[in-house]
Write a protein that holds these residues in place. Structure first.
Motif, PDB file in Angstrom:
ATOM      1  N   TRP A 100      18.033  41.693  29.496  1.00  0.00           N
ATOM      2  CA  TRP A 100      18.822  40.474  29.709  1.00  0.00           C
ATOM      3  C   TRP A 100      20.301  40.836  29.894  1.00  0.00           C
ATOM      4  CZ3 TRP A 100      22.442  37.913  26.427  1.00  0.00           C
ATOM      5  CH2 TRP A 100      22.815  36.655  26.886  1.00  0.00           C
ATOM      6  N   ILE A 101      20.812  41.765  29.067  1.00  0.00           N
ATOM      7  CA  ILE A 101      22.209  42.195  29.198  1.00  0.00           C
ATOM      8  C   ILE A 101      22.417  42.916  30.534  1.00  0.00           C
ATOM      9  CG2 ILE A 101      23.993  43.727  28.233  1.00  0.00           C
ATOM     10  CD1 ILE A 101      22.795  43.128  25.450  1.00  0.00           C
ATOM     11  N   VAL A 103      20.709  42.551  33.376  1.00  0.00           N
ATOM     12  CA  VAL A 103      20.672  41.582  34.482  1.00  0.00           C
ATOM     13  C   VAL A 103      22.007  40.855  34.586  1.00  0.00           C
ATOM     14  CG1 VAL A 103      19.628  39.394  35.211  1.00  0.00           C
ATOM     15  CG2 VAL A 103      18.176  41.299  34.522  1.00  0.00           C
ATOM     16  N   ASN A 104      22.553  40.445  33.446  1.00  0.00           N
ATOM     17  CA  ASN A 104      23.870  39.793  33.461  1.00  0.00           C
ATOM     18  C   ASN A 104      24.962  40.755  33.914  1.00  0.00           C
ATOM     19  OD1 ASN A 104      23.349  37.081  32.708  1.00  0.00           O
ATOM     20  ND2 ASN A 104      22.880  37.806  30.656  1.00  0.00           N
ATOM     21  N   ALA A 105      24.835  42.029  33.552  1.00  0.00           N
ATOM     22  CA  ALA A 105      25.812  43.027  33.980  1.00  0.00           C
ATOM     23  C   ALA A 105      25.781  43.199  35.500  1.00  0.00           C
ATOM     24  CB  ALA A 105      25.531  44.363  33.296  1.00  0.00           C
ATOM     25  N   ASN A 107      24.802  41.024  37.663  1.00  0.00           N
ATOM     26  CA  ASN A 107      25.366  39.799  38.219  1.00  0.00           C
ATOM     27  C   ASN A 107      26.895  39.835  38.159  1.00  0.00           C
ATOM     28  OD1 ASN A 107      25.286  37.175  39.322  1.00  0.00           O
ATOM     29  ND2 ASN A 107      25.502  36.295  37.279  1.00  0.00           N
ATOM     30  N   THR A 108      27.443  40.280  37.033  1.00  0.00           N
ATOM     31  CA  THR A 108      28.901  40.379  36.877  1.00  0.00           C
ATOM     32  C   THR A 108      29.484  41.397  37.848  1.00  0.00           C
ATOM     33  OG1 THR A 108      28.693  39.788  34.541  1.00  0.00           O
ATOM     34  CG2 THR A 108      30.759  40.816  35.214  1.00  0.00           C
ATOM     35  N   THR A 125      36.814  42.355  36.331  1.00  0.00           N
ATOM     36  CA  THR A 125      35.438  41.858  36.322  1.00  0.00           C
ATOM     37  C   THR A 125      34.451  42.997  36.564  1.00  0.00           C
ATOM     38  OG1 THR A 125      36.204  39.723  37.164  1.00  0.00           O
ATOM     39  CG2 THR A 125      33.864  40.178  37.366  1.00  0.00           C
ATOM     40  N   GLY A 129      31.611  44.331  33.948  1.00  0.00           N
ATOM     41  CA  GLY A 129      30.225  44.469  34.382  1.00  0.00           C
ATOM     42  C   GLY A 129      29.648  45.833  34.043  1.00  0.00           C
ATOM     43  N   LEU A 132      29.125  46.087  30.308  1.00  0.00           N
ATOM     44  CA  LEU A 132      27.902  45.356  29.951  1.00  0.00           C
ATOM     45  C   LEU A 132      26.656  46.160  30.310  1.00  0.00           C
ATOM     46  CD1 LEU A 132      28.747  41.690  31.008  1.00  0.00           C
ATOM     47  CD2 LEU A 132      28.379  42.535  28.698  1.00  0.00           C
ATOM     48  N   GLY A 136      23.793  47.269  27.686  1.00  0.00           N
ATOM     49  CA  GLY A 136      22.374  46.964  27.868  1.00  0.00           C
ATOM     50  C   GLY A 136      21.511  48.198  27.726  1.00  0.00           C
TER      51      GLY A 136
END
Length: 173
Positions: A100-101, A103-105, A107-108, A125, A129, A132, A136
């Motif tokens: 989950w971390i 995937v968000n990374a 995306n960031t 940003t 990313g 993150l 993860g």
């Protein structure tokens, strides 16, 4: 401007909850794998008992169906999995949170890459990313990190509540 004056420090706080949280936090922080094993054994025992109980009850019935037997067998198998593969369950929890971390990374990083074309401040940003992403991967690779961190947070919360309790009690005297 009117000044607010507190004349009484009435509180219905007690120490039971913070002390219980302190104990749980300490156990989670010091022995997270033991907690996972304990919880896994409890779930496994419950699933096993439900499955065996349902199987016995279904065999006593006259109007049995294959769905009833299937449900019993699935519950028994889940019980065995929880009892004998508790380490794998801890890994799956870490894997889910770590992914989950990640995937968000990603995306960031994608957002940062698109923003970098428009302005130079978007580098922040991108850096976030990548941090993150590393977090993860760290979460997936390091055993018991999630539960140890949760234990630490619960410990800090309990200590703050205990300190607050004694502070309020000192104001009441």
């Amino acid at each position: 401007m009117q000044k607010i004056v507190i004349k009484s420090y009435e509180s219905k706080k007690n120490l039971v909850t913070p002390v219980l949280f302190f104990i749980v936090g300490l156990i989670l922080f010091l022995n997270p794998s033991g907690v996972v094993n304990f919880i896994s054994y409890i779930f496994g025992g419950v699933f096993l008992a439900l499955g065996i109980g349902k199987y016995v009850a279904d065999n006593k019935r006259i109007d049995k169906t294959t769905g009833d037997t299937f449900y019993s067998v699935v519950m028994i198998i889940l019980g065995v999995i929880f009892i004998f593969f508790s380490g794998a369950i801890e890994f799956l929890i870490r894997l889910a949170i770590g992914l989950w971390i990640i995937v968000n990374a990603i995306n960031t990083i994608a957002i940062g890459a698109n923003l970098a074309k428009l302005e130079k401040k978007a580098v922040v940003t991108l850096i976030i990313g990548f941090i993150l992403l590393l977090m993860g991967l760290y979460t997936i690779l390091v055993e018991n990190l999630v539960l140890s961190t949760l234990g630490l947070v619960i410990l800090i919360y309990a200590i703050l509540e205990i300190v607050d309790y004694f502070y309020i009690q000192s104001k009441n005297r």
